[in-house]
Scaffold this motif. Sequence first.
Motif, PDB file in Angstrom:
ATOM      1  N   VAL A   1      26.523  40.961  40.574  1.00  0.00           N
ATOM      2  CA  VAL A   1      27.971  41.067  40.750  1.00  0.00           C
ATOM      3  C   VAL A   1      28.313  40.864  42.219  1.00  0.00           C
ATOM      4  O   VAL A   1      27.518  41.189  43.106  1.00  0.00           O
ATOM      5  CB  VAL A   1      28.473  42.443  40.252  1.00  0.00           C
ATOM      6  CG1 VAL A   1      27.955  43.579  41.133  1.00  0.00           C
ATOM      7  CG2 VAL A   1      29.984  42.479  40.144  1.00  0.00           C
TER       8      VAL A   1
ATOM      9  N   ILE B   1      28.584  37.726  37.796  1.00  0.00           N
ATOM     10  CA  ILE B   1      30.010  38.036  37.717  1.00  0.00           C
ATOM     11  C   ILE B   1      30.596  37.947  39.122  1.00  0.00           C
ATOM     12  O   ILE B   1      30.141  38.640  40.026  1.00  0.00           O
ATOM     13  CB  ILE B   1      30.237  39.446  37.139  1.00  0.00           C
ATOM     14  CG1 ILE B   1      29.720  39.530  35.690  1.00  0.00           C
ATOM     15  CG2 ILE B   1      31.718  39.830  37.211  1.00  0.00           C
ATOM     16  CD1 ILE B   1      29.740  40.943  35.125  1.00  0.00           C
TER      17      ILE B   1
ATOM     18  N   CYS C   1      38.194  33.896  38.878  1.00  0.00           N
ATOM     19  CA  CYS C   1      37.407  34.736  37.975  1.00  0.00           C
ATOM     20  C   CYS C   1      36.323  33.850  37.382  1.00  0.00           C
ATOM     21  O   CYS C   1      36.629  32.843  36.740  1.00  0.00           O
ATOM     22  CB  CYS C   1      38.291  35.300  36.866  1.00  0.00           C
ATOM     23  SG  CYS C   1      37.409  36.281  35.623  1.00  0.00           S
TER      24      CYS C   1
ATOM     25  N   THR D   1      34.279  38.168  41.158  1.00  0.00           N
ATOM     26  CA  THR D   1      35.705  38.491  41.073  1.00  0.00           C
ATOM     27  C   THR D   1      36.259  38.930  42.433  1.00  0.00           C
ATOM     28  O   THR D   1      37.227  39.684  42.496  1.00  0.00           O
ATOM     29  CB  THR D   1      35.944  39.620  40.055  1.00  0.00           C
ATOM     30  OG1 THR D   1      35.172  40.775  40.433  1.00  0.00           O
ATOM     31  CG2 THR D   1      35.559  39.201  38.647  1.00  0.00           C
TER      32      THR D   1
ATOM     33  N   HIS E   1      41.591  38.433  36.455  1.00  0.00           N
ATOM     34  CA  HIS E   1      40.359  39.145  36.137  1.00  0.00           C
ATOM     35  C   HIS E   1      40.521  40.107  34.968  1.00  0.00           C
ATOM     36  O   HIS E   1      39.659  40.179  34.087  1.00  0.00           O
ATOM     37  CB  HIS E   1      39.857  39.921  37.356  1.00  0.00           C
ATOM     38  CG  HIS E   1      39.830  39.123  38.611  1.00  0.00           C
ATOM     39  ND1 HIS E   1      39.383  37.828  38.674  1.00  0.00           N
ATOM     40  CD2 HIS E   1      40.210  39.443  39.879  1.00  0.00           C
ATOM     41  CE1 HIS E   1      39.476  37.374  39.915  1.00  0.00           C
ATOM     42  NE2 HIS E   1      39.983  38.344  40.667  1.00  0.00           N
TER      43      HIS E   1
ATOM     44  N   GLY F   1      35.315  43.713  38.496  1.00  0.00           N
ATOM     45  CA  GLY F   1      34.006  43.083  38.336  1.00  0.00           C
ATOM     46  C   GLY F   1      32.872  44.085  38.306  1.00  0.00           C
ATOM     47  O   GLY F   1      31.975  44.015  37.450  1.00  0.00           O
TER      48      GLY F   1
ATOM     49  N   LEU G   1      37.973  38.395  32.373  1.00  0.00           N
ATOM     50  CA  LEU G   1      36.576  38.702  32.674  1.00  0.00           C
ATOM     51  C   LEU G   1      35.810  39.182  31.451  1.00  0.00           C
ATOM     52  O   LEU G   1      34.689  38.723  31.194  1.00  0.00           O
ATOM     53  CB  LEU G   1      36.481  39.744  33.792  1.00  0.00           C
ATOM     54  CG  LEU G   1      35.046  40.085  34.207  1.00  0.00           C
ATOM     55  CD1 LEU G   1      34.315  38.852  34.720  1.00  0.00           C
ATOM     56  CD2 LEU G   1      35.042  41.188  35.265  1.00  0.00           C
TER      57      LEU G   1
END
Length: 230
Positions: A63, A7, A14, A9, A36, A76, A40
């Motif tokens: 992340v 992930i 995104c 962000t 986002h 995120g 997301l």
Amino acid sequence: MACILHIETSGTACSVALSERGAVVFHKEDLDGPNHARLLAPYCDEAVSFADSHAMPLDAVAVSGGPGSYTGLRIGVSTAKGICYARGLKLVAVDTLSLLCVAPLLEERIEEGALLCPMIDARRMEVYATVLDRALRTVRPVQADIVSAATYQEWLDRSSVYFIGSGAEKCRSVIRHPNAHFLTEELPLAKNMMPLAEMALMRGKVEDVAYFEPFYLKGFEAKKSKNPLG
């Protein structure tokens, strides 16, 4: 090798990716954000559904750990923690500045012996930057720099320096040193997180899901219309 949900962000993009056995098998990204809050969760749902439908048991969630947008990183990290809690997964944090260097290194756009200076644009002539070698070892820790012709003189006199990321355009306008190279279009994207996340897992470098906090660049929320990190 692990199956990891990635992930990213930290900026305006995104992006979500899924890697399995060292290869990216799914990725989705939006470069027109920041979106986002809207995108997301569905991107993560698609990635997790892909893993489940292909019998790929997830091992971890990686992340973006910053530095980056307070709002983006908060969304995120909150999403990553929720998935970790729900599925009992490990949490891995990937440094945003190191991530900016992955694609140029894998695509062999960085010459031998060069230094890398990934940077994130901030207000006026300020950037958040670090200096790394080609193995992504820290030569100079991350700090806020006011860009001038002399800011990176020490490193430019030593070797070629590649300025990478959203802050590099500022450098291009003021740094004329023959050892300076500029990769201004690079974005931190989830599909490039896999090598860094795999390495962190192999080294046992995982985060406490309850207490992990990323490197927020606070104070940028009022600059949203002018600053891509807002």
